[in-house]
Design a protein around this motif. Structure first.
Motif, PDB file in Angstrom:
ATOM      1  N   LEU A 157       0.892  -1.158   0.000  1.00  0.00           N
ATOM      2  CA  LEU A 157       0.000   0.000   0.000  1.00  0.00           C
ATOM      3  C   LEU A 157       0.926   1.201   0.000  1.00  0.00           C
ATOM      4  N   ALA A 158       0.942   1.924  -1.111  1.00  0.00           N
ATOM      5  CA  ALA A 158       1.928   2.971  -1.325  1.00  0.00           C
ATOM      6  C   ALA A 158       1.327   4.359  -1.214  1.00  0.00           C
ATOM      7  N   ASP A 159       2.087   5.254  -0.561  1.00  0.00           N
ATOM      8  CA  ASP A 159       1.629   6.639  -0.448  1.00  0.00           C
ATOM      9  C   ASP A 159       1.797   7.365  -1.778  1.00  0.00           C
ATOM     10  N   GLY A 160       1.326   8.589  -1.824  1.00  0.00           N
ATOM     11  CA  GLY A 160       1.334   9.360  -3.063  1.00  0.00           C
ATOM     12  C   GLY A 160       2.710   9.694  -3.606  1.00  0.00           C
ATOM     13  N   ASN A 161       3.746   9.606  -2.785  1.00  0.00           N
ATOM     14  CA  ASN A 161       5.107   9.895  -3.228  1.00  0.00           C
ATOM     15  C   ASN A 161       5.858   8.666  -3.734  1.00  0.00           C
ATOM     16  N   PHE A 162       5.331   7.486  -3.480  1.00  0.00           N
ATOM     17  CA  PHE A 162       6.027   6.251  -3.839  1.00  0.00           C
ATOM     18  C   PHE A 162       6.052   6.063  -5.360  1.00  0.00           C
ATOM     19  N   PRO A 163       7.185   5.597  -5.910  1.00  0.00           N
ATOM     20  CA  PRO A 163       7.269   5.369  -7.368  1.00  0.00           C
ATOM     21  C   PRO A 163       6.576   4.064  -7.773  1.00  0.00           C
ATOM     22  N   SER A 164       5.282   4.014  -7.583  1.00  0.00           N
ATOM     23  CA  SER A 164       4.510   2.781  -7.776  1.00  0.00           C
ATOM     24  C   SER A 164       4.613   2.196  -9.176  1.00  0.00           C
ATOM     25  N   ALA A 165       4.355   3.000 -10.196  1.00  0.00           N
ATOM     26  CA  ALA A 165       4.298   2.489 -11.566  1.00  0.00           C
ATOM     27  C   ALA A 165       5.617   1.891 -12.027  1.00  0.00           C
ATOM     28  N   SER A 166       6.722   2.428 -11.559  1.00  0.00           N
ATOM     29  CA  SER A 166       8.024   1.922 -12.005  1.00  0.00           C
ATOM     30  C   SER A 166       8.506   0.726 -11.188  1.00  0.00           C
ATOM     31  N   HIS A 167       7.724   0.302 -10.195  1.00  0.00           N
ATOM     32  CA  HIS A 167       8.165  -0.789  -9.322  1.00  0.00           C
ATOM     33  C   HIS A 167       7.315  -2.053  -9.433  1.00  0.00           C
ATOM     34  N   THR A 168       6.363  -2.092 -10.372  1.00  0.00           N
ATOM     35  CA  THR A 168       5.511  -3.274 -10.485  1.00  0.00           C
ATOM     36  C   THR A 168       4.905  -3.404 -11.876  1.00  0.00           C
ATOM     37  N   GLN A 169       4.546  -4.632 -12.188  1.00  0.00           N
ATOM     38  CA  GLN A 169       3.749  -4.910 -13.386  1.00  0.00           C
ATOM     39  C   GLN A 169       2.269  -5.062 -13.022  1.00  0.00           C
ATOM     40  N   ASN A 170       1.992  -5.066 -11.727  1.00  0.00           N
ATOM     41  CA  ASN A 170       0.631  -5.276 -11.238  1.00  0.00           C
ATOM     42  C   ASN A 170       0.226  -4.082 -10.364  1.00  0.00           C
ATOM     43  N   LEU A 171      -0.083  -2.980 -11.013  1.00  0.00           N
ATOM     44  CA  LEU A 171      -0.412  -1.727 -10.336  1.00  0.00           C
ATOM     45  C   LEU A 171      -1.922  -1.564 -10.227  1.00  0.00           C
ATOM     46  N   LEU A 172      -2.380  -1.247  -9.021  1.00  0.00           N
ATOM     47  CA  LEU A 172      -3.783  -0.937  -8.779  1.00  0.00           C
ATOM     48  C   LEU A 172      -3.865   0.504  -8.304  1.00  0.00           C
ATOM     49  N   ARG A 173      -4.845   1.246  -8.787  1.00  0.00           N
ATOM     50  CA  ARG A 173      -5.019   2.649  -8.387  1.00  0.00           C
ATOM     51  C   ARG A 173      -6.110   2.742  -7.323  1.00  0.00           C
ATOM     52  N   CYS A 174      -5.812   3.528  -6.319  1.00  0.00           N
ATOM     53  CA  CYS A 174      -6.796   3.810  -5.272  1.00  0.00           C
ATOM     54  C   CYS A 174      -6.660   5.292  -4.914  1.00  0.00           C
ATOM     55  N   ASP A 175      -6.641   6.103  -5.965  1.00  0.00           N
ATOM     56  CA  ASP A 175      -6.458   7.544  -5.812  1.00  0.00           C
ATOM     57  C   ASP A 175      -7.572   8.145  -4.966  1.00  0.00           C
TER      58      ASP A 175
ATOM     59  N   ILE B 285       1.144  -3.628  -6.208  1.00  0.00           N
ATOM     60  CA  ILE B 285       1.282  -2.364  -5.494  1.00  0.00           C
ATOM     61  C   ILE B 285      -0.009  -1.574  -5.687  1.00  0.00           C
ATOM     62  N   VAL B 286      -0.531  -1.069  -4.580  1.00  0.00           N
ATOM     63  CA  VAL B 286      -1.726  -0.231  -4.613  1.00  0.00           C
ATOM     64  C   VAL B 286      -1.272   1.215  -4.428  1.00  0.00           C
ATOM     65  N   ALA B 287      -1.428   2.023  -5.470  1.00  0.00           N
ATOM     66  CA  ALA B 287      -1.064   3.439  -5.421  1.00  0.00           C
ATOM     67  C   ALA B 287      -2.250   4.206  -4.846  1.00  0.00           C
ATOM     68  N   THR B 288      -2.008   4.885  -3.723  1.00  0.00           N
ATOM     69  CA  THR B 288      -3.082   5.623  -3.056  1.00  0.00           C
ATOM     70  C   THR B 288      -2.840   7.125  -3.154  1.00  0.00           C
ATOM     71  N   GLY B 289      -3.775   7.870  -2.625  1.00  0.00           N
ATOM     72  CA  GLY B 289      -3.632   9.317  -2.544  1.00  0.00           C
ATOM     73  C   GLY B 289      -3.119   9.764  -1.187  1.00  0.00           C
ATOM     74  N   GLU B 290      -2.558   8.824  -0.414  1.00  0.00           N
ATOM     75  CA  GLU B 290      -2.079   9.147   0.933  1.00  0.00           C
ATOM     76  C   GLU B 290      -1.006  10.227   0.872  1.00  0.00           C
ATOM     77  N   ALA B 291      -1.215  11.320   1.629  1.00  0.00           N
ATOM     78  CA  ALA B 291      -0.279  12.448   1.631  1.00  0.00           C
ATOM     79  C   ALA B 291       0.761  12.368   2.739  1.00  0.00           C
ATOM     80  N   ALA B 292       0.540  11.539   3.742  1.00  0.00           N
ATOM     81  CA  ALA B 292       1.506  11.434   4.847  1.00  0.00           C
ATOM     82  C   ALA B 292       2.817  10.839   4.344  1.00  0.00           C
ATOM     83  N   GLN B 293       3.924  11.366   4.857  1.00  0.00           N
ATOM     84  CA  GLN B 293       5.229  10.824   4.496  1.00  0.00           C
ATOM     85  C   GLN B 293       5.465   9.511   5.233  1.00  0.00           C
ATOM     86  N   TYR B 294       6.228   8.633   4.608  1.00  0.00           N
ATOM     87  CA  TYR B 294       6.587   7.330   5.183  1.00  0.00           C
ATOM     88  C   TYR B 294       5.353   6.510   5.540  1.00  0.00           C
ATOM     89  N   ALA B 295       4.362   6.558   4.669  1.00  0.00           N
ATOM     90  CA  ALA B 295       3.128   5.813   4.894  1.00  0.00           C
ATOM     91  C   ALA B 295       3.098   4.494   4.128  1.00  0.00           C
TER      92      ALA B 295
END
Length: 142
Positions: free
Chosen positions: A28-46, A122-132
């Motif tokens: 579960l990745a925060d908004g700053n995480f490089p999600s798209a470049s780290h997986t072939q299985n990306l899910l969006r939860c913006d 990897i689930v890319a979220t809209g989480e704004a907190a750092q180190y989330a």
């Protein structure tokens, strides 16, 4: 729609959670995480934060009880005087589902990135907190 499934869980995310097997990991990745470049299985939860998503997922997702740390967090970069308050939110949600005995692991940023590349999704979220950023290791249903 189905009864009892939180609206925050998309059909694609539920499918991935069901496809995963024992020992598979999801990030579960925060908004700053490089999600798209780290997986072939990306899910969006913006637009959603990780605590709410984590709470919904843990209703269905068993954590691995056969490993020391079924939950992994990205640790603060050494020397940075920042203490993430979101970690307390994670602990509260996890303890409500799995009890206080569960211990979390903390990995440095680049080790976390490498582990994330091996995750099932990897689930890319809209989480704004750092180190989330958080990794969950799937267990078995008992």
């Amino acid at each position: 729609m189905l009864k009892g499934i939180p609206a925050i869980l998309s059909p694609d995310l539920m499918k991935v959670l069901m496809e995963m097997g024992h020992g598979d990991e999801i990030v579960l990745a925060d908004g700053n995480f490089p999600s798209a470049s780290h997986t072939q299985n990306l899910l969006r939860c913006d637009g959603h934060g990780i605590p709410a998503l984590l709470e919904a997922i843990l209703k269905f997702f068993p954590l691995d009880t056969y490993v020391e740390h079924p939950v992994t967090l990205m640790d603060v970069v050494e020397g940075e005087p920042f203490q993430p308050t979101i970690w307390q939110d994670f602990e509260k949600v996890i303890q409500e589902e799995h009890g206080p005995a569960l211990q979390m692991e903390y990995l440095d940023r680049f080790t976390f990135y490498e582990r994330a590349k091996k995750a099932y999704a990897i689930v890319a979220t809209g989480e704004a907190a750092q180190y989330a950023n958080i990794i969950l290791k799937k267990g078995v249903v008992k």
